[in-house]
Design an enzyme around this catalytic site. Structure first.
Site, PDB file in Angstrom:
ATOM      1  N   CYS A  38       0.722  -1.176  -0.044  1.00  0.00           N
ATOM      2  CA  CYS A  38       0.324  -0.312  -0.180  1.00  0.00           C
ATOM      3  C   CYS A  38       1.014   1.264  -0.199  1.00  0.00           C
ATOM      4  O   CYS A  38       1.520   1.927   1.004  1.00  0.00           O
ATOM      5  CB  CYS A  38      -0.868   0.004   1.369  1.00  0.00           C
ATOM      6  SG  CYS A  38      -1.959   1.478   1.456  1.00  0.00           S
ATOM      7  N   CYS A  68      -0.371   3.948   2.101  1.00  0.00           N
ATOM      8  CA  CYS A  68      -0.736   4.250   3.375  1.00  0.00           C
ATOM      9  C   CYS A  68       1.372   4.406   4.034  1.00  0.00           C
ATOM     10  O   CYS A  68       1.377   4.954   5.091  1.00  0.00           O
ATOM     11  CB  CYS A  68      -0.333   2.717   3.841  1.00  0.00           C
ATOM     12  SG  CYS A  68      -2.363   2.118   3.851  1.00  0.00           S
ATOM     13  N   ASP A  69       1.967   3.400   3.457  1.00  0.00           N
ATOM     14  CA  ASP A  69       3.588   3.414   3.298  1.00  0.00           C
ATOM     15  C   ASP A  69       4.374   4.833   2.958  1.00  0.00           C
ATOM     16  O   ASP A  69       5.944   4.944   3.428  1.00  0.00           O
ATOM     17  CB  ASP A  69       3.862   2.304   3.216  1.00  0.00           C
ATOM     18  CG  ASP A  69       2.969   1.031   4.954  1.00  0.00           C
ATOM     19  OD1 ASP A  69       2.747   1.673   5.662  1.00  0.00           O
ATOM     20  OD2 ASP A  69       2.662   0.101   4.212  1.00  0.00           O
TER      21      ASP A  69
END
Ligand code: NAP
Length: 313
Positions: free
Chosen positions: A136, A139-140
C-alpha cells in the site's frame, strides 16, 4: 449470552458494492444491516486520486468511501463496524457470527467482501512485511522520503503506485516480469514521462534482503526471466502490486467459485446458486474490477434481494 438480531437484508462488506447495496436496500424500505469488515471502505481507502468515478474528475479514494458510507447511512442503512467470522447459508434465515459476538439472522444476504492484495510468496518478503515491504503506497510511501524504492507488477495498481511514490522517493524502479504493461495508456504515458522511474523488463524478484536489527530492507535481487542474470537493486522500500485475490473464505465451501476463488453468479444477475444469497463487486467480478462496476453490481444485488424478499412474502 450472545445478542441475536434479525434483519431482512444483511450486507457483508463496505466497498462501493456494499455501500451502494445499502443505499438501494434502504430506499426499498428493507432496513438493511451492513457489516463493514476489517477495512471499512475497502480497497479504495488505500488508493489516492481516482479519476474515473463518474461525476468527479478527480477524487481521493478515502474521501469517496467516506461519502458513500455517509450516503448509505443517510438513507437508513444500519452500518456496523464488526467482522463476520462465519456464515451459515445452509438454511433460512441465514446466520452470521461476528467478532463482537452478535449473531445476525437474515432473510437475504448480499456478499460484497471484495478482494485483497496478492503477495509474491517469498520467505524474505514475509520477513520484511511492515519493515520495508508493503502492498500500500498510500499507507507507507511517506516513510521513504529521499530513498530508493522498488515497485513490482505491471498493471494499473503498479503504475499508479510507482507514480505516487515519486512524490517521496529519489528513484523508483518498476520491476515487471514481461516487457508490456497491462495498465491503461494514460498511466503508461505518465510513467514514461516521469524521470524518477526506471522500468526493468523481464525480471522477477527472487529475494528481498536487509538488516536484522533493526529489521529493514536494503534491496532486492531480481532474475531476468530469459537470461537468468541476477541484478541487485538497492532499495529501502519494496511495494508489491501484483493484483488481488477475492475474499471468499466465508463461503468457499458453500458456493460455487470460479477463476481461483471468485463467487459464481447467474449471468446478468447477482444471484448465487443459493436462493436469497447474492454476490456483488470484486468478490464475483474477475474481469472489470472497477469501483463503478462494483457499485453497479451492488445496486443489482439490492434489487435482486428486494425481488426475492417480495416473492417470499
Ligand atoms: P492486475 O491488473 O491483475 O495486474 C497484476 C500485475 O502483476 C500484472 O502485470 C501481472 O503480470 C503482475 N503479476 C501477477 N502475479 C505476479 C507474480 N507472481 N510475480 C510478478 N508479477 C506478477 O492487478 P492490479 O493492477 O492490482 O489491478 C486490478 C484491477 O483493478 C484491474 O482491473 C485494474 O484495471 C483495476 N484498477 C484500476 C485502477 C484505475 O482505474 N485507476 C487502479 C488500480 C486498479 P502480467 O502482466 O505478466 O500478468
Amino acid at each position: 449470552m450472545s445478542d441475536t438480531r434479525h434483519t431482512k437484508v444483511l450486507i457483508i462488506g463496505s466497498g462501493p458494492a456494499g455501500y451502494t447495496a445499502g443505499v438501494y436496500a434502504s430506499r426499498a424500505m428493507l432496513e438493511p444491516v451492513l457489516i463493514q469488515g476489517m477495512e471499512p471502505g475497502g480497497q479504495l481507502t488505500t488508493t489516492t486520486e481516482v479519476e474515473n468515478w463518474p461525476g468527479d474528475t478527480e477524487v481521493q479514494g478515502p474521501d469517496l468511501m467516506v461519502r458513500m458510507e455517509a450516503h448509505a447511512k443517510a438513507m437508513g442503512c444500519d452500518i456496523v463496524n464488526d467482522l463476520v467470522t462465519s456464515l451459515d447459508l445452509s438454511k433460512r434465515p441465514f446466520t452470521a457470527q461476528t467478532d463482537s459476538g452478535t449473531v445476525y439472522t437474515a432473510d437475504a444476504v448480499i456478499l460484497c467482501t471484495g478482494a485483497r492484495a496478492k503477495w509474491l510468496g517469498l520467505d524474505t518478503e514475509e520477513k520484511f512485511k511492515g519493515f520495508g515491504v508493503s502492498a500500500c503506497a498510500t499507507c507507507d510511501g511517506f516513510f521513504y522520503r529521499g530513498m530508493e524504492i522498488v515497485v513490482v507488477g505491471g498493471g494499473n495498481t503498479a503504475v499508479e503506485e510507482a507514480l505516487f511514490l515519486t512524490n517521496f522517493a529519489s528513484k523508483v524502479t518498476l520491476v515487471h516480469r514481461r516487457d508490456e504493461l497491462r495498465a491503461e495508456k494514460i498511466l503508461i504515458n505518465r510513467l514514461e514521462k516521469n524521470p524518477k522511474i526506471e522500468t526493468l523488463w523481464f525480471n522477477e524478484v527472487q529475494e528481498v534482503y536487509g538488516t536484522d536489527s533493526p529489521l529493514g530492507v536494503e534491496g532486492v535481487k531480481v532474475k531476468h526471466t530469459k537470461t537468468g542474470e541476477i541484478t541487485d537493486i538497492p532499495a529501502k522500500g519494496v511495494f508489491i502490486a501484483i493484483g488481488h485475490a477475492p475474499a471468499s473464505e466465508l463461503v468457499k465451501d458453500q458456493l460455487e467459485l470460479h477463476s481461483g476463488g471468485y463467487v459464481s453468479v447467474e449471468a446478468g444477475s447477482t444471484r448465487t446458486a443459493i436462493p436469497g444469497v447474492f454476490a456483488a463487486g470484486d468478490l464475483t467480478d474477475h474481469t472489470y474490477r472497477q469501483a463503478v462496476t462494483s457499485a453497479g453490481m451492488g445496486c443489482m444485488a439490492a434489487l435482486d434481494a428486494e425481488k426475492f424478499i417480495a416473492e417470499q412474502e
